[in-house]
Design a protein around this motif. Sequence first.
Motif, PDB file in Angstrom:
ATOM      1  N   ALA A  39       0.836  -1.206   0.000  1.00  0.00           N
ATOM      2  CA  ALA A  39       0.000   0.000   0.000  1.00  0.00           C
ATOM      3  C   ALA A  39       0.868   1.252   0.000  1.00  0.00           C
ATOM      4  O   ALA A  39       0.608   2.207  -0.753  1.00  0.00           O
ATOM      5  N   ASP A  40       1.909   1.253   0.822  1.00  0.00           N
ATOM      6  CA  ASP A  40       2.820   2.404   0.859  1.00  0.00           C
ATOM      7  C   ASP A  40       3.560   2.550  -0.478  1.00  0.00           C
ATOM      8  O   ASP A  40       3.783   3.664  -0.962  1.00  0.00           O
ATOM      9  N   HIS A  41       3.937   1.416  -1.065  1.00  0.00           N
ATOM     10  CA  HIS A  41       4.639   1.439  -2.344  1.00  0.00           C
ATOM     11  C   HIS A  41       3.748   2.043  -3.428  1.00  0.00           C
ATOM     12  O   HIS A  41       4.218   2.833  -4.265  1.00  0.00           O
ATOM     13  N   ALA A  42       2.470   1.691  -3.405  1.00  0.00           N
ATOM     14  CA  ALA A  42       1.528   2.250  -4.375  1.00  0.00           C
ATOM     15  C   ALA A  42       1.411   3.764  -4.204  1.00  0.00           C
ATOM     16  O   ALA A  42       1.336   4.513  -5.200  1.00  0.00           O
TER      17      ALA A  42
ATOM     18  N   LEU B 260      13.665  -2.809   7.137  1.00  0.00           N
ATOM     19  CA  LEU B 260      14.727  -3.375   6.303  1.00  0.00           C
ATOM     20  C   LEU B 260      15.764  -2.313   5.945  1.00  0.00           C
ATOM     21  O   LEU B 260      16.467  -2.429   4.942  1.00  0.00           O
ATOM     22  N   ASP B 261      15.839  -1.267   6.766  1.00  0.00           N
ATOM     23  CA  ASP B 261      16.814  -0.180   6.581  1.00  0.00           C
ATOM     24  C   ASP B 261      16.603   0.551   5.253  1.00  0.00           C
ATOM     25  O   ASP B 261      17.550   1.089   4.679  1.00  0.00           O
ATOM     26  N   GLY B 262      15.363   0.573   4.765  1.00  0.00           N
ATOM     27  CA  GLY B 262      15.078   1.209   3.479  1.00  0.00           C
ATOM     28  C   GLY B 262      14.351   2.529   3.650  1.00  0.00           C
ATOM     29  O   GLY B 262      13.641   2.743   4.632  1.00  0.00           O
ATOM     30  N   GLY B 263      14.525   3.424   2.670  1.00  0.00           N
ATOM     31  CA  GLY B 263      13.867   4.723   2.709  1.00  0.00           C
ATOM     32  C   GLY B 263      13.412   5.165   1.339  1.00  0.00           C
ATOM     33  O   GLY B 263      13.357   4.381   0.390  1.00  0.00           O
ATOM     34  N   MET B 264      13.088   6.444   1.229  1.00  0.00           N
ATOM     35  CA  MET B 264      12.486   6.985   0.017  1.00  0.00           C
ATOM     36  C   MET B 264      13.394   6.869  -1.209  1.00  0.00           C
ATOM     37  O   MET B 264      12.937   6.544  -2.295  1.00  0.00           O
ATOM     38  N   SER B 265      14.684   7.160  -1.056  1.00  0.00           N
ATOM     39  CA  SER B 265      15.550   7.119  -2.236  1.00  0.00           C
ATOM     40  C   SER B 265      15.760   5.686  -2.720  1.00  0.00           C
ATOM     41  O   SER B 265      15.916   5.432  -3.916  1.00  0.00           O
TER      42      SER B 265
ATOM     43  N   PHE C  94       9.426  24.302   0.152  1.00  0.00           N
ATOM     44  CA  PHE C  94       9.279  23.047  -0.577  1.00  0.00           C
ATOM     45  C   PHE C  94       7.858  22.500  -0.463  1.00  0.00           C
ATOM     46  O   PHE C  94       7.194  22.685   0.556  1.00  0.00           O
ATOM     47  N   THR C  95       7.402  21.831  -1.513  1.00  0.00           N
ATOM     48  CA  THR C  95       6.118  21.144  -1.505  1.00  0.00           C
ATOM     49  C   THR C  95       6.374  19.710  -1.056  1.00  0.00           C
ATOM     50  O   THR C  95       7.074  18.950  -1.742  1.00  0.00           O
ATOM     51  N   VAL C  96       5.840  19.336   0.098  1.00  0.00           N
ATOM     52  CA  VAL C  96       6.181  18.068   0.740  1.00  0.00           C
ATOM     53  C   VAL C  96       5.031  17.070   0.618  1.00  0.00           C
ATOM     54  O   VAL C  96       3.878  17.395   0.871  1.00  0.00           O
ATOM     55  N   THR C  97       5.367  15.854   0.200  1.00  0.00           N
ATOM     56  CA  THR C  97       4.431  14.723   0.204  1.00  0.00           C
ATOM     57  C   THR C  97       4.985  13.675   1.152  1.00  0.00           C
ATOM     58  O   THR C  97       6.156  13.291   1.043  1.00  0.00           O
ATOM     59  N   ARG C  98       4.158  13.216   2.083  1.00  0.00           N
ATOM     60  CA  ARG C  98       4.617  12.249   3.085  1.00  0.00           C
ATOM     61  C   ARG C  98       4.080  10.855   2.729  1.00  0.00           C
ATOM     62  O   ARG C  98       2.893  10.686   2.482  1.00  0.00           O
ATOM     63  N   ILE C  99       4.974   9.870   2.727  1.00  0.00           N
ATOM     64  CA  ILE C  99       4.641   8.501   2.355  1.00  0.00           C
ATOM     65  C   ILE C  99       4.980   7.573   3.521  1.00  0.00           C
ATOM     66  O   ILE C  99       6.057   7.672   4.107  1.00  0.00           O
ATOM     67  N   GLY C 100       4.082   6.654   3.830  1.00  0.00           N
ATOM     68  CA  GLY C 100       4.353   5.691   4.894  1.00  0.00           C
ATOM     69  C   GLY C 100       5.595   4.866   4.585  1.00  0.00           C
ATOM     70  O   GLY C 100       5.774   4.402   3.452  1.00  0.00           O
TER      71      GLY C 100
ATOM     72  N   ASN D 265      11.296  16.375  -9.136  1.00  0.00           N
ATOM     73  CA  ASN D 265      10.628  17.475  -9.827  1.00  0.00           C
ATOM     74  C   ASN D 265      10.141  18.500  -8.804  1.00  0.00           C
ATOM     75  O   ASN D 265      10.951  18.988  -8.030  1.00  0.00           O
ATOM     76  N   ASP D 266       8.861  18.806  -8.740  1.00  0.00           N
ATOM     77  CA  ASP D 266       8.407  19.852  -7.824  1.00  0.00           C
ATOM     78  C   ASP D 266       8.117  19.339  -6.420  1.00  0.00           C
ATOM     79  O   ASP D 266       7.748  20.128  -5.542  1.00  0.00           O
ATOM     80  N   LEU D 267       8.256  18.044  -6.194  1.00  0.00           N
ATOM     81  CA  LEU D 267       7.906  17.468  -4.900  1.00  0.00           C
ATOM     82  C   LEU D 267       9.132  17.086  -4.081  1.00  0.00           C
ATOM     83  O   LEU D 267      10.146  16.653  -4.628  1.00  0.00           O
ATOM     84  N   VAL D 268       8.997  17.225  -2.764  1.00  0.00           N
ATOM     85  CA  VAL D 268       9.891  16.550  -1.831  1.00  0.00           C
ATOM     86  C   VAL D 268       9.085  15.393  -1.247  1.00  0.00           C
ATOM     87  O   VAL D 268       8.062  15.610  -0.589  1.00  0.00           O
ATOM     88  N   ILE D 269       9.515  14.170  -1.544  1.00  0.00           N
ATOM     89  CA  ILE D 269       8.802  12.971  -1.080  1.00  0.00           C
ATOM     90  C   ILE D 269       9.574  12.424   0.108  1.00  0.00           C
ATOM     91  O   ILE D 269      10.726  11.999  -0.020  1.00  0.00           O
ATOM     92  N   MET D 270       8.930  12.464   1.278  1.00  0.00           N
ATOM     93  CA  MET D 270       9.616  12.095   2.510  1.00  0.00           C
ATOM     94  C   MET D 270       8.795  11.081   3.298  1.00  0.00           C
ATOM     95  O   MET D 270       7.586  10.941   3.083  1.00  0.00           O
ATOM     96  N   PRO D 271       9.440  10.360   4.214  1.00  0.00           N
ATOM     97  CA  PRO D 271       8.687   9.409   5.026  1.00  0.00           C
ATOM     98  C   PRO D 271       7.748  10.120   5.984  1.00  0.00           C
ATOM     99  O   PRO D 271       8.068  11.201   6.502  1.00  0.00           O
ATOM    100  N   ALA D 272       6.590   9.526   6.208  1.00  0.00           N
ATOM    101  CA  ALA D 272       5.638  10.078   7.174  1.00  0.00           C
ATOM    102  C   ALA D 272       6.159   9.885   8.596  1.00  0.00           C
ATOM    103  O   ALA D 272       7.003   9.020   8.854  1.00  0.00           O
ATOM    104  N   GLY D 273       5.658  10.710   9.503  1.00  0.00           N
ATOM    105  CA  GLY D 273       5.989  10.527  10.914  1.00  0.00           C
ATOM    106  C   GLY D 273       7.080  11.440  11.444  1.00  0.00           C
ATOM    107  O   GLY D 273       7.563  11.233  12.568  1.00  0.00           O
TER     108      GLY D 273
END
Length: 262
Positions: A39-42, A249-254, A236-242, A215-223
């Motif tokens: 769901a978060d990946h989507a 698993l030591d993984g993040g947005m990048s 910055f225009t921020v979008t938060r993703i779970g 592009n125009d978004l900063v996509i960052m982890p929620a919380g």
Amino acid sequence: MTHPSCTFTRAITRRPAPSIVDGLRAEDIGTPDLDRMLADHADYVAALKSTGAEVIELPPLDAFPDAQFVEDTALCLPQGAVLMRPGAPSRLGEVAEMEPTLAACHGDLRRIEGPGFVEGGDILVTGREILVGRSARTDAAGVAELAAIASDWGHSLREVQTPEGVLHFKTDCSLLEPETILATRRLAASGCFDGYKVLHVAEGEEAAANLIRFNDLVIMPAGFPRTAEMLEREGFTVTRIGNSECAKLDGGMSCLSLRFWG
């Protein structure tokens, strides 16, 4: 026009597989939940697409529990792509799985032949140079081989150090603008970003340091509300993703995408 270090027309992602429960982790903070991760990946893919970029969505690879972290397999630059050589033995096979997709997207495809190792999570491309952090997954020989390829393409590469106990260089930093970096205080204190504008994540929100400017978004982890508010104050225009399950698993947005132009 925005500098190509922040502007992308395409991205590659890979759906997580049920085998994520066997993924690598520095410490066990719980078993990842596949449905939640999907769901978060989507949501992540939708955020990339919302900027107008094309997103190539690859199928799950059950044989490789960490394969959704596609960034570690390659470095994409305007001149072409470089296939990495992961420092985690269980991840070496992911590169061959990614190669056909990258070959279809890039006219010039190079590879790290070894014996050294480099993972994409240790590479930060700024407006002026490529920074590569030495880590448990990236060694001096791997950096040297990548530097030769980068030089051939006209890029300056600088080796820096990843803090002790930090998996990847980009665990602790991200590019916000060609000359602006978000970093933890422990990484910035090393002096590796001297000459750049550095914004610090809020104290206690160090895990917010891994995000992407797409592009125009900063996509960052929620919380991480204080860091998000700081970024919004900076314009910055921020979008938060779970990211709760990838974080296990030591993984993040990048880690979840390969981003490139053309």
